[in-house]
Design an enzyme around this catalytic site. Structure first.
Site, mmCIF file in Angstrom:
data_model
loop_
_atom_site.group_PDB
_atom_site.id
_atom_site.type_symbol
_atom_site.label_atom_id
_atom_site.label_comp_id
_atom_site.label_asym_id
_atom_site.label_seq_id
_atom_site.Cartn_x
_atom_site.Cartn_y
_atom_site.Cartn_z
ATOM 1 N N ASP A 1 -0.611 0.866 -5.230
ATOM 2 C CA ASP A 1 0.387 -0.162 -5.546
ATOM 3 C C ASP A 1 0.904 0.008 -6.977
ATOM 4 O OD1 ASP A 1 1.301 -1.850 -3.614
ATOM 5 O OD2 ASP A 1 -0.334 -3.305 -3.793
ATOM 6 N N GLN B 1 -3.803 -7.345 -1.415
ATOM 7 C CA GLN B 1 -2.596 -8.119 -1.104
ATOM 8 C C GLN B 1 -2.504 -9.339 -2.030
ATOM 9 O OE1 GLN B 1 -0.155 -7.203 1.144
ATOM 10 N NE2 GLN B 1 0.985 -8.947 0.377
ATOM 11 N N LYS C 1 1.923 -3.318 7.305
ATOM 12 C CA LYS C 1 1.409 -2.140 6.599
ATOM 13 C C LYS C 1 0.445 -1.361 7.496
ATOM 14 C CE LYS C 1 2.151 -4.288 2.104
ATOM 15 N NZ LYS C 1 1.605 -5.087 1.002
#
Ligand code: NAD
Length: 281
Positions: free
Chosen positions: A119, A96, A52
């Site tokens: 997200d 994460q 990422k």
């Protein structure tokens, strides 16, 4: 059978994002910023975060990774998220997953400012997605929708079977498909007869984490098969949830693993972060 090339499509999206970043910098003096919060030393999580960060650099984003030991307390993680919420250079915040067991993931996700929730896991964005309002949409299912669009795969009125019902994959996938007027069946570990559902579907989207779960006799001739699963098998290679060599012979379209949905997930993270930065600009 046509292969859906997620890698090529993701590269195209990244090029478009990079162009828009350049425009944003020149016209509004805004550089999109992404903050990643990584807790613990899970090798897969570290590998994803590295990918990422690399992708952010490639398209011209500012990005920072808060790398913390798994002994960190919940309140310390919350403090960092609050700092990022207040940081004017940060447009997107990503925690994460999975988090260590002593951390309440739902609580952590609720702390993220919904406007920076790239997200799309915050309940605010989940609610907006389900009601078909503009929102941040989880990157993996959003990437799948982008694939349907790029390959002109019509969804309206189609029978779609989603296999797997997690908050980050199956449920948002089902909501997006429903919003696109598909007839959606969602199946999971408690589904009595999985084959009965997959075998009559025009489109099967699977994300469960079981190598080779979807076999040849579970898919009808000419179906579209999207494989979200990523599994590392004994010989070290990566495979999806679909028995690709056999199932692909019956499909009209299919995604490979690797090179399918995986690269699209990162491309959509960039796209969501750009969207947040544009809102700031
Ligand atoms: P999860 O463990 O949270 O959820 C798995 C889901 O699959 C559950 O709903 C469970 O009921 C269902 N399931 C499990 N075994 C099943 C079976 N035998 N039959 C039917 N349903 C079954 O997992 P997740 O986070 O949703 O991830 C699922 C898979 O997708 C994993 O392989 C993961 O690595 C992959 N993934 C890929 C990407 C990507 O970018 N391509 C992103 C996220 C997750």
């Amino acid at each position: 059978m046509q292969l859906i090339d997620g890698k090529a499509l993701a590269n195209k999206v990244q090029t478009e994002v990079a162009e828009e970043v350049e425009r944003l910098k020149q016209e509004k003096n805004v550089v999109p910023g992404l903050a990643v919060i990584l807790v613990g030393d899970d090798p897969a999580s570290h590998a994803y975060v590295k990918m990422k960060a690399k992708a952010c650099e490639k398209v011209g984003f500012y990005s920072i990774t808060h790398n913390m030991p798994d002994t960190i307390s919940q309140s310390e993680i919350i403090q960092i998220i609050e700092m990022m919420n207040a940081n004017p250079h940060i447009d997107g915040i990503l925690v994460q997953l999975p988090l260590p067991k002593h951390i309440d993931t739902d609580k952590i996700l609720e702390v993220i400012d919904p406007k920076k929730d790239v997200d799309g896991f915050h309940a605010y964005n989940v609610g907006r997605l389900v009601t078909n309002l503009d929102s941040f949409v989880p990157c993996t299912p959003l990437g799948v929708m982008k694939m349907f669009e790029a390959y002109d795969i019509d969804l309206e009125g189609k029978d779609v079977c989603v296999v797997g019902a997690s908050n980050i994959v199956g449920k948002p996938m089902a909501a997006l498909l429903l919003n696109a007027n598909a007839t959606v069946t969602v199946t999971h570990i408690y589904t009595k007869d999985l084959k009965a559902h997959t075998a009559k579907a025009d489109i099967v989207v699977v994300g469960v984490g079981v190598p080779g779960l979807i076999k040849e006799d579970m898919v009808k001739e000419g179906a579209v098969v999207i494989d979200i699963g990523i599994n590392r098998i004994e010989d070290g290679s990566l495979v999806g949830d679909v028995d690709f060599p056999k199932v692909s012979k019956k499909c009209s379209y299919i995604t490979p693993v690797p090179g399918g949905v995986g690269p699209m997930t990162i491309a959509m993270l960039l796209s969501n972060t750009l969207k947040a930065a544009k809102a700031r600009a």
